[in-house]
Design a protein around this motif. Structure first.
Motif, short mmCIF file in Angstrom:
data_model
loop_
_atom_site.label_atom_id
_atom_site.label_comp_id
_atom_site.label_asym_id
_atom_site.label_seq_id
_atom_site.Cartn_x
_atom_site.Cartn_y
_atom_site.Cartn_z
N PRO A 233 -10.83 35.94 78.98
CA PRO A 233 -10.61 36.87 77.87
C PRO A 233 -11.67 37.97 77.82
O PRO A 233 -12.78 37.81 78.33
CB PRO A 233 -10.68 35.97 76.62
N LEU A 234 -11.30 39.07 77.18
CA LEU A 234 -12.18 40.23 77.14
C LEU A 234 -13.51 39.91 76.46
O LEU A 234 -14.57 40.35 76.92
CB LEU A 234 -11.48 41.38 76.42
N THR A 235 -13.48 39.14 75.38
CA THR A 235 -14.71 38.84 74.66
C THR A 235 -15.67 38.02 75.52
O THR A 235 -16.87 38.30 75.58
CB THR A 235 -14.40 38.07 73.37
N ARG A 236 -15.16 37.03 76.23
CA ARG A 236 -16.02 36.22 77.08
C ARG A 236 -16.49 36.98 78.30
O ARG A 236 -17.62 36.79 78.77
CB ARG A 236 -15.29 34.94 77.50
N ALA A 237 -15.65 37.87 78.83
CA ALA A 237 -16.09 38.71 79.94
C ALA A 237 -17.19 39.66 79.49
O ALA A 237 -18.19 39.87 80.20
CB ALA A 237 -14.91 39.49 80.50
N GLY A 238 -17.03 40.24 78.30
CA GLY A 238 -18.08 41.10 77.77
C GLY A 238 -19.36 40.34 77.49
O GLY A 238 -20.46 40.85 77.70
N ALA A 239 -19.24 39.10 77.02
CA ALA A 239 -20.42 38.28 76.79
C ALA A 239 -21.15 37.98 78.09
O ALA A 239 -22.38 37.94 78.14
CB ALA A 239 -20.02 36.98 76.10
N SER A 240 -20.40 37.77 79.17
CA SER A 240 -21.01 37.54 80.47
C SER A 240 -21.81 38.75 80.93
O SER A 240 -22.94 38.62 81.44
CB SER A 240 -19.94 37.20 81.50
N ILE A 241 -21.26 39.94 80.74
CA ILE A 241 -21.97 41.16 81.12
C ILE A 241 -23.21 41.36 80.25
O ILE A 241 -24.27 41.78 80.73
CB ILE A 241 -21.02 42.36 81.04
N ALA A 242 -23.09 41.05 78.96
CA ALA A 242 -24.26 41.18 78.07
C ALA A 242 -25.37 40.22 78.49
O ALA A 242 -26.55 40.60 78.51
CB ALA A 242 -23.84 40.91 76.63
N LEU A 243 -25.01 38.99 78.85
CA LEU A 243 -26.03 38.03 79.29
C LEU A 243 -26.64 38.46 80.61
O LEU A 243 -27.86 38.35 80.83
CB LEU A 243 -25.38 36.65 79.42
N TYR A 244 -25.83 38.97 81.51
CA TYR A 244 -26.33 39.49 82.79
C TYR A 244 -27.33 40.62 82.57
O TYR A 244 -28.41 40.65 83.19
CB TYR A 244 -25.13 39.96 83.61
#
Length: 338
Positions: free
Chosen positions: A136-147
């Motif tokens: 999902p978009l929210t979890r993909a965005g969270a992955s980029i934020a953590l990266y």
């Protein structure tokens, strides 16, 4: 005698309207849009190559007289950098990603990263790749934020290790920023998050997505840090990646006869990237290059040789992989992986 009234004609059902409720994109139009999206990276690369052609030609001419074995080692470090980036991306999300496609996406993201500023291109490619994997978009965005959060944090202990191992490097007063520069850097660190918080507070439609992104990021971060393999991929990859990039610069310098030790060049790269890496230039090109040349000359390298080393570094890490990386990006778009 009056005539009998004729029966009323039977009502016929009204014919449905043939006008479509909403326009439907034809398959030909969809194919045209998809091909345009696949060719767009090549067009952007062509424009950028025309603008920066002098640097490419000068750097290539310099590398023609360099030691080929050191250049081969630099190419090896460049390839390992993509592997490290893929490890960090995998470590930033709990889902298992296909290794081959993940590595290909990071190779393509490298090409996009040198076109748009602030790593926007690389993050956009990764976001599309994660969504294509069903995330999902929210979890993909969270992955980029953590990266994005882990990469600068992991660089600090690596820099501290070099400072403790080689304390003499700090004796160069020219590399220490003045009070005005330190104040400007501190202001950017403080004002950046403050401006983001003010924007989210003032614009009501952004509150819910922003809060959902923060909650998802914290949840995934807690989950990832319960898995040793993800911790090693996330933090280990983020710590190794800048060292590999610095080794590329050191290898190019050795091929050209740069009179600096390997540790000095690695320290210069880490310090310059930490100091001006936040400037939103495409791939860090510009501010980081100037900082690298200035730092190497402060260590005693000739200005022309330091400039040639940085140009050669850019040719190996940007221009040589740019065309194949763009072709991989177009192929991934064409195959709907992105």
């Amino acid at each position: 005698m009056s005539p009998l009234p004729l029966p009323a004609p039977a009502s016929t059902p009204s014919t449905p309207s043939t006008t479509p409720a909403s326009p439907v994109r034809s398959p030909a139009t969809a194919r045209l849009v998809h091909r345009a999206a696949a060719l767009l990276p090549l067009l952007m690369i062509g424009v950028w190559a025309a603008v920066d052609w002098h640097s490419v030609r000068g750097g290539t001419a310099r590398l023609a007289s360099a030691d080929p074995w050191w250049l081969l080692l630099a190419v090896l470090f460049t390839c390992l950098g993509w592997v490290a980036a893929a490890c960090v991306r995998q470590g930033a999300i709990p889902d298992r990603l296909p290794p081959g496609l993940l590595l290909a996406s990071q190779f393509a993201a490298g090409a996009a990263n040198h076109v748009l500023p602030g790593s926007v291109g690389a993050h956009a490619v990764t976001l599309r790749f994660l969504q294509g994997r069903g995330i999902p978009l929210t979890r993909a965005g969270a992955s980029i934020a953590l990266y994005s959060l882990v990469k600068p944090i992991a660089k600090v202990p690596v820099l501290l290790v070099f400072v403790l191992a080689f304390p003499g490097m700090l004796e160069l007063g020219e590399l220490v920023p003045d009070d005005g520069t330190l104040l400007l850097a501190a202001g950017c660190v403080v004002l950046g998050p403050a401006a983001a918080a003010l924007l989210v507070t003032a614009v009501r439609p952004l509150r819910r997505p922003a809060l959902a992104l923060v909650r998802t990021t914290l949840t995934d971060a807690r989950l990832l840090h319960t898995r040793p393999s993800r911790v090693l991929a996330l933090w280990g990859g983020a710590a190794v990646a800048p060292v590999l990039q610095a080794c590329v610069l050191a290898s190019v310098g050795a091929s050209l006869g740069l009179p600096l030790s390997w540790a000095q060049v690695v320290f210069v790269f880490l310090a310059a990237g930490t100091a001006v890496g936040a400037v939103p230039a495409p791939g860090g090109i510009g501010p980081v290059d100037a900082a690298l040349v200035f730092a190497m000359t402060a260590f005693g390298a000739p200005l022309g040789l330091a400039t040639a080393t940085v140009i050669g570094y850019r040719v190996l890490t940007v221009w040589l992989p740019l065309i194949p990386g763009t072709l991989v990006l177009s192929a991934l778009v064409q195959r709907k992986v992105l």
